[in-house]
Motif scaffolding. Structure first.
Motif, PDB file in Angstrom:
ATOM      1  N   GLN A   9       0.832  -1.199   0.000  1.00 11.89           N
ATOM      2  CA  GLN A   9       0.000   0.000   0.000  1.00 11.89           C
ATOM      3  C   GLN A   9       0.869   1.252   0.000  1.00 11.89           C
ATOM      4  O   GLN A   9       1.696   1.441   0.909  1.00 11.89           O
ATOM      5  N   ASN A  10       0.707   2.068  -1.037  1.00 13.51           N
ATOM      6  CA  ASN A  10       1.390   3.351  -1.161  1.00 13.51           C
ATOM      7  C   ASN A  10       2.899   3.221  -0.923  1.00 13.51           C
ATOM      8  O   ASN A  10       3.531   4.062  -0.272  1.00 13.51           O
ATOM      9  N   VAL A  11       3.482   2.174  -1.482  1.00 15.73           N
ATOM     10  CA  VAL A  11       4.902   1.889  -1.252  1.00 15.73           C
ATOM     11  C   VAL A  11       5.784   2.800  -2.098  1.00 15.73           C
ATOM     12  O   VAL A  11       5.582   2.935  -3.309  1.00 15.73           O
ATOM     13  N   SER A  12       6.755   3.425  -1.442  1.00 14.49           N
ATOM     14  CA  SER A  12       7.761   4.231  -2.129  1.00 14.49           C
ATOM     15  C   SER A  12       9.128   3.935  -1.548  1.00 14.49           C
ATOM     16  O   SER A  12       9.258   3.638  -0.354  1.00 14.49           O
ATOM     17  N   LEU A  13      10.124   4.022  -2.398  1.00 10.52           N
ATOM     18  CA  LEU A  13      11.512   3.808  -1.983  1.00 10.52           C
ATOM     19  C   LEU A  13      12.359   4.893  -2.629  1.00 10.52           C
ATOM     20  O   LEU A  13      12.330   5.066  -3.852  1.00 10.52           O
ATOM     21  N   ARG A  14      13.071   5.640  -1.814  1.00  6.29           N
ATOM     22  CA  ARG A  14      13.930   6.704  -2.317  1.00  6.29           C
ATOM     23  C   ARG A  14      15.373   6.444  -1.942  1.00  6.29           C
ATOM     24  O   ARG A  14      15.663   5.966  -0.841  1.00  6.29           O
ATOM     25  N   ARG A  15      16.266   6.782  -2.849  1.00  6.80           N
ATOM     26  CA  ARG A  15      17.698   6.714  -2.588  1.00  6.80           C
ATOM     27  C   ARG A  15      18.326   8.042  -2.997  1.00  6.80           C
ATOM     28  O   ARG A  15      18.147   8.490  -4.124  1.00  6.80           O
ATOM     29  N   ARG A  16      19.053   8.644  -2.059  1.00  2.81           N
ATOM     30  CA  ARG A  16      19.737   9.918  -2.308  1.00  2.81           C
ATOM     31  C   ARG A  16      18.789  10.970  -2.879  1.00  2.81           C
ATOM     32  O   ARG A  16      19.127  11.707  -3.808  1.00  2.81           O
ATOM     33  N   GLY A  17      17.597  10.995  -2.320  1.00  2.34           N
ATOM     34  CA  GLY A  17      16.628  11.990  -2.720  1.00  2.34           C
ATOM     35  C   GLY A  17      15.864  11.683  -3.988  1.00  2.34           C
ATOM     36  O   GLY A  17      14.955  12.431  -4.367  1.00  2.34           O
ATOM     37  N   LYS A  18      16.182  10.562  -4.654  1.00  2.60           N
ATOM     38  CA  LYS A  18      15.509  10.189  -5.896  1.00  2.60           C
ATOM     39  C   LYS A  18      14.565   9.017  -5.653  1.00  2.60           C
ATOM     40  O   LYS A  18      14.957   8.024  -5.021  1.00  2.60           O
ATOM     41  N   THR A  19      13.351   9.120  -6.144  1.00  2.00           N
ATOM     42  CA  THR A  19      12.393   8.022  -6.008  1.00  2.00           C
ATOM     43  C   THR A  19      12.716   6.945  -7.034  1.00  2.00           C
ATOM     44  O   THR A  19      12.711   7.198  -8.242  1.00  2.00           O
ATOM     45  N   VAL A  20      13.031   5.748  -6.554  1.00  5.05           N
ATOM     46  CA  VAL A  20      13.358   4.635  -7.448  1.00  5.05           C
ATOM     47  C   VAL A  20      12.221   3.629  -7.536  1.00  5.05           C
ATOM     48  O   VAL A  20      12.212   2.768  -8.417  1.00  5.05           O
ATOM     49  N   LEU A  21      11.273   3.749  -6.623  1.00  7.10           N
ATOM     50  CA  LEU A  21      10.136   2.829  -6.633  1.00  7.10           C
ATOM     51  C   LEU A  21       8.917   3.544  -6.074  1.00  7.10           C
ATOM     52  O   LEU A  21       8.986   4.189  -5.033  1.00  7.10           O
ATOM     53  N   GLY A  22       7.800   3.441  -6.818  1.00  6.54           N
ATOM     54  CA  GLY A  22       6.535   3.933  -6.324  1.00  6.54           C
ATOM     55  C   GLY A  22       6.261   5.386  -6.649  1.00  6.54           C
ATOM     56  O   GLY A  22       7.004   6.024  -7.386  1.00  6.54           O
ATOM     57  N   PRO A  23       5.152   5.878  -6.069  1.00  7.77           N
ATOM     58  CA  PRO A  23       4.275   5.131  -5.165  1.00  7.77           C
ATOM     59  C   PRO A  23       3.475   4.069  -5.916  1.00  7.77           C
ATOM     60  O   PRO A  23       3.083   4.295  -7.055  1.00  7.77           O
ATOM     61  N   LEU A  24       3.271   2.932  -5.274  1.00  9.93           N
ATOM     62  CA  LEU A  24       2.527   1.857  -5.929  1.00  9.93           C
ATOM     63  C   LEU A  24       1.750   1.037  -4.920  1.00  9.93           C
ATOM     64  O   LEU A  24       2.095   0.955  -3.747  1.00  9.93           O
ATOM     65  N   ASP A  25       0.689   0.422  -5.435  1.00  8.80           N
ATOM     66  CA  ASP A  25      -0.132  -0.530  -4.686  1.00  8.80           C
ATOM     67  C   ASP A  25      -0.135  -1.844  -5.456  1.00  8.80           C
ATOM     68  O   ASP A  25      -0.141  -1.849  -6.692  1.00  8.80           O
ATOM     69  N   LEU A  26      -0.131  -2.934  -4.727  1.00  8.31           N
ATOM     70  CA  LEU A  26      -0.114  -4.247  -5.369  1.00  8.31           C
ATOM     71  C   LEU A  26      -0.641  -5.276  -4.389  1.00  8.31           C
ATOM     72  O   LEU A  26      -0.365  -5.209  -3.191  1.00  8.31           O
ATOM     73  N   SER A  27      -1.400  -6.229  -4.908  1.00  6.59           N
ATOM     74  CA  SER A  27      -1.859  -7.351  -4.090  1.00  6.59           C
ATOM     75  C   SER A  27      -1.578  -8.639  -4.837  1.00  6.59           C
ATOM     76  O   SER A  27      -1.912  -8.763  -6.023  1.00  6.59           O
TER      77      SER A  27
END
Length: 232
Positions: A9-27
Motif C-alpha cells: 500500500q502506497n509503497v515508495s523507496l527513495r535513494r539519495r533523494g531520488k524516487t526509485v520505486l513507487g508510489p505503488l499498490d499491489l496485491s
C-alpha cells in the motif's frame, strides 16, 4: 497458514533523494509464477527486494497475511555462495535451523541428483560454472521448501542450456506449491513461465494481468516494449 495475500500500500523507496520505486499498490495471492518485466532501471529489483524485506521503505507498508520470514527465499542475479563445497552450501540452510543430519544428507543427495551436481558434491562451489552456481543457489533456496521464492534475473548471464535447466527447476517448484516471483528481461522466458505479469516503467506498475497481456497488451507502452522499442 499461507503467507498470502501479500499487500503493498502506497509503497515508495527513495535513494539519495531520488524516487526509485513507487508510489505503488499491489496485491498478490498464491498462484503460479509472477514475472516482473520492464526496461532497465524500471524498478524490478527494487520491488523484489522490498517485498522480501531487504529494502527499507521510504513510505507505505508491505503486509503478509502470515508474516514468516522463514518461508521466504531469495536468489540474486549473481549467485552468492559460501566458500565451501557444493554439498556444504546446500546443507547450510538446514543446518542453521537444526535439522537432523540424516535428513540433511538425504535432502542434499536428492537435490544434487536433481540438479546434476552429484559428482561435484565435494568441489569448491566457487569453481563451478555460472550455470552450475545458479542451479546450486536455487537448490539451496528451495531445499527448505519455501512458500515464496524471489528471483532477480537468475538467467541473465547464462546460455540456453543452463537457462532451460533452471526453468525446469522453477516449473517443478511451482508445481509443488512454491510461489515464484521473478524479475526477467527475457520476454521469451516470461512467456514460457508466467502465470501473472507485472510490467514496470520508471519505478511504477504500468500494467498487470495474466500471461495473456504478453500477447494482448492493454497499453501502448507494453506493446512497444514487447516490440523491442525503447520505453522510458
Amino acid at each position: 497458514m499461507s503467507l498470502f495475500p501479500l499487500t503493498l500500500q502506497n509503497v515508495s523507496l527513495r535513494r539519495r533523494g531520488k524516487t526509485v520505486l513507487g508510489p505503488l499498490d499491489l496485491s498478490l495471492d498464491s498462484g503460479g509464477p509472477a514475472m516482473i518485466v520492464g526496461p532497465n532501471g524500471s524498478g524490478k529489483t527494487s520491488l523484489l527486494r522490498a517485498m522480501h524485506g531487504i529494502e527499507r521503505l521510504s513510505e507505505g507498508s508491505i503486509t503478509w497475511a502470515n508474516p514468516d520470514p522463514a518461508k521466504h527465499a531469495y536468489v540474486f542475479q549473481q549467485p552468492i555462495l559460501l566458500r565451501r563445497t557444493v554439498v556444504e552450501n546446500l546443507a547450510y540452510p538446514m543446518q542453521i535451523i537444526g535439522t537432523d543430519k540424516h535428513e540433511i544428507a538425504a535432502a542434499c543427495h536428492d537435490w544434487l541428483t536433481k540438479i546434476g551436481l552429484a559428482e561435484l558434491r565435494n568441489t569448491a562451489a566457487p569453481r563451478l560454472s555460472g550455470g552450475e552456481q545458479q542451479k546450486l543457489a536455487i537448490a539451496r533456496a528451495l531445499i527448505r521448501k519455501p512458500e515464496v521464492l524471489f528471483l532477480d534475473e537468475p538467467c541473465a548471464n547464462l546460455d540456453g542450456h543452463a537457462t532451460r535447466e533452471i526453468e525446469t527447476l522453477l516449473n517443478q517448484a511451482a508445481a509443488q506449491g512454491t510461489r515464484i516471483i521473478m524479475a526477467t528481461h527475457d520476454m521469451g522466458q516470461a512467456k514460457r513461465l508466467a502465470d501473472q505479469v507485472i510490467f514496470m516503467i520508471a519505478g511504477r506498475i504500468h500494467e498487470q494481468g495474466t500471461a495473456q497481456v504478453l500477447t494482448q497488451p492493454q497499453t501502448p507502452e507494453l506493446a512497444a516494449f514487447l516490440r523491442g522499442d525503447i520505453v522510458t
